[in-house]
Design a protein around this motif. Structure first.
Motif, PDB file in Angstrom:
ATOM      1  N   CYS A 212      -5.067  -4.035   6.380  1.00 31.92           N
ATOM      2  CA  CYS A 212      -5.951  -3.058   5.750  1.00 31.92           C
ATOM      3  C   CYS A 212      -7.392  -3.540   5.665  1.00 31.92           C
ATOM      4  O   CYS A 212      -8.314  -2.738   5.457  1.00 31.92           O
ATOM      5  N   ASP A 228      -9.270   0.573   5.527  1.00 27.54           N
ATOM      6  CA  ASP A 228      -8.828   1.242   4.301  1.00 27.54           C
ATOM      7  C   ASP A 228      -9.948   2.084   3.691  1.00 27.54           C
ATOM      8  O   ASP A 228      -9.680   3.102   3.039  1.00 27.54           O
ATOM      9  N   TYR A 254       6.084  11.147   8.256  1.00 29.57           N
ATOM     10  CA  TYR A 254       4.917  10.606   7.568  1.00 29.57           C
ATOM     11  C   TYR A 254       3.731  11.520   7.829  1.00 29.57           C
ATOM     12  O   TYR A 254       3.739  12.345   8.754  1.00 29.57           O
ATOM     13  N   ARG A 275       0.485   7.482   6.441  1.00 28.55           N
ATOM     14  CA  ARG A 275       0.566   7.538   4.980  1.00 28.55           C
ATOM     15  C   ARG A 275       1.947   8.000   4.544  1.00 28.55           C
ATOM     16  O   ARG A 275       2.450   9.021   5.029  1.00 28.55           O
ATOM     17  N   ASN A 276       2.551   7.224   3.656  1.00 34.65           N
ATOM     18  CA  ASN A 276       3.848   7.606   3.105  1.00 34.65           C
ATOM     19  C   ASN A 276       3.677   8.824   2.210  1.00 34.65           C
ATOM     20  O   ASN A 276       2.821   8.840   1.326  1.00 34.65           O
ATOM     21  N   THR A 279       4.871   7.589  -1.659  1.00 36.85           N
ATOM     22  CA  THR A 279       4.166   6.503  -2.339  1.00 36.85           C
ATOM     23  C   THR A 279       2.679   6.458  -2.027  1.00 36.85           C
ATOM     24  O   THR A 279       1.916   5.812  -2.751  1.00 36.85           O
ATOM     25  N   GLU A 281       1.503   4.860   0.415  1.00 42.30           N
ATOM     26  CA  GLU A 281       1.244   3.593   1.105  1.00 42.30           C
ATOM     27  C   GLU A 281       0.710   3.866   2.509  1.00 42.30           C
ATOM     28  O   GLU A 281       1.196   4.741   3.220  1.00 42.30           O
TER      29      GLU A 281
END
Length: 413
Positions: A212, A228, A254, A275-276, A279, A281
């Protein structure tokens, strides 16, 4: 698939033993060690199986190449993905080649272990492992000639990072004409600029995971931004739902976004972000291709990375990939090669057994189910009671001898 060539097995005895060894790996024997495989094969002791791994004259790398070529005949596809990753083999003691205390995903922590780097081939027809390298730690092994000599490590073997081992295997596969359009791997491999440069030079696309905190160039290369931070700037409407492949609990759905980082004549670069949905994540991938491709192609390539993790689980669970009890360089490569051959047998049987008009209420034949059927109809071996009793006595005698030696060594200290 050739296992009878004079350039693979010089003598017929180890060739026959290798065939029985692979049968044992495919069998329902619980622990696939030389002792248990020899008992199943009807041998009076494990010496033939042990010689096969230690001293018999045969070329494990040539057999590996045969396994790879056989798999490509059955599974080959021009858009296949080469997937690289490592797995750990937990070990006790300090004598097994390459062993040290190191992190391994197998245990999820630092453990005494060996680490093998593998290359898998993933195509629409199936997936299988086609190459292997044993990671040799630098300070505890490569800088210790005494340990290298004791483990039988060839003189030409020096320290190589895990990405360097992956580069060797990918180059070997592509030089052998393995058809593939893409390569993927986790952050260990995505962080290596040499691997990316090799693939670009060969015109092979990639989707390699990165951390990230990685910075990529935007604004025509004028600005470096952390990935990120870029993810935070993506509008909600730009995230697209895609599945990166089937999982044990259904499709792996996802949210995905992609950002073009460079487009020049003959090449295209993207940052791919996953991206989950639950969550939030994030995961990031550097992507390159010699031609423009749609988002779902990059998603499919990135999602192929899970295939090698599933192959590790299947290899260890079905053919005893981690059941070996050998310490030498030669023994490790020979056992792993024969395990890869056993797994290739199951993979090809599963691929060729699929029927286009199969009942939709029944799932397709899995590798595990193929192995069950193989043991029920082909590999079932009825051994006489005297043979089983002989092996019980042999095991207990050997264990008693080992116990006496252990006690004597402790008393001598």
């Amino acid at each position: 698939m050739r296992l009878d060539g004079a350039d693979r097995f010089v003598r017929p005895e180890p060739r026959a033993t290798a065939a029985r060894f692979v049968e044992g790996l495919l069998s329902d024997v619980e622990r696939k060690t030389c002792w248990s495989l020899a008992e199943r094969a009807g041998h009076a002791d494990p010496q033939a199986m042990q010689r096969l791994l230690r001293t018999a004259v045969w070329d494990a790398d040539a057999v590996r190449d045969d396994v790879r070529d056989w798999l490509i005949e059955q599974l080959g596809h021009p858009d296949a993905v080469l997937v690289t990753d490592e797995t750990g083999f937990l070990k006790k003691g300090v004598c097994s080649v390459g062993v040290q205390r190191q992190y391994t995903g197998t245990a999820g922590r630092v453990e005494n272990s060996q680490v093998g780097v593998f290359l898998a081939y993933v195509s629409p027809a199936g997936r299988a492992m086609i190459d292997r390298r044993l990671y040799m730690p630098e300070t505890t092994w490569c800088d210790r000639p005494d340990r290298l000599t004791a483990a039988g490590v060839p003189d030409q073997v020096g320290f190589a990072t895990k990405p360097a081992l992956a580069r060797q295997m990918i180059a070997t596969a592509l030089d052998a004409g393995v058809p593939a359009g893409w390569v993927t791997g986790d952050e260990v491999y995505g962080a290596d600029p040499g691997l990316r440069a090799d693939l670009e030079h060969r015109g092979i696309g990639y989707a390699l995971a990165i951390g990230c905190d990685r910075r990529v160039a935007v604004n025509d290369g004028r600005t470096l931004v952390r990935v990120d931070d870029l993810a935070k700037r993506i509008p909600t409407r730009e995230w697209q739902l895609h599945s990166c492949g089937p999982g044990a609990k259904g499709p792996r759905d996802y949210l995905w976004a992609w950002i073009t980082t460079a487009t020049t004549l003959g090449e295209h670069r993207w940052l791919l972000i996953r991206r989950n949905r639950t969550t939030g994540e994030l995961a990031f991938y550097l992507c390159w291709s010699p031609r423009p491709v749609p988002l779902h192609t990059l998603v499919t390539v990135a999602g192929s990375r899970w295939s090698i993790e599933e192959l590790f689980q299947t290899g260890k669970g079905q053919v005893g990939l981690d059941h070996y009890q050998i310490r030498s360089w030669t023994g490790w490569h020979r056992f792993i090669t024969l395990a890869m051959l056993a797994l290739a047998v199951l993979t090809i049987l599963a691929a060729t057994a699929q029927q286009p008009d199969a009942d939709p209420e029944i799932i397709t034949l899995t590798v595990a189910e193929i192995r069950r059927l193989l043991n029920a109809f082909v590999l079932a071996a009825a051994l006489p009671p005297a043979h089983t009793l002989h092996w019980s006595i042999w095991r207990r005698t050997s264990q008693a001898r080992a116990r006496r030696s252990h006690y004597q060594r402790r008393q001598a200290k």
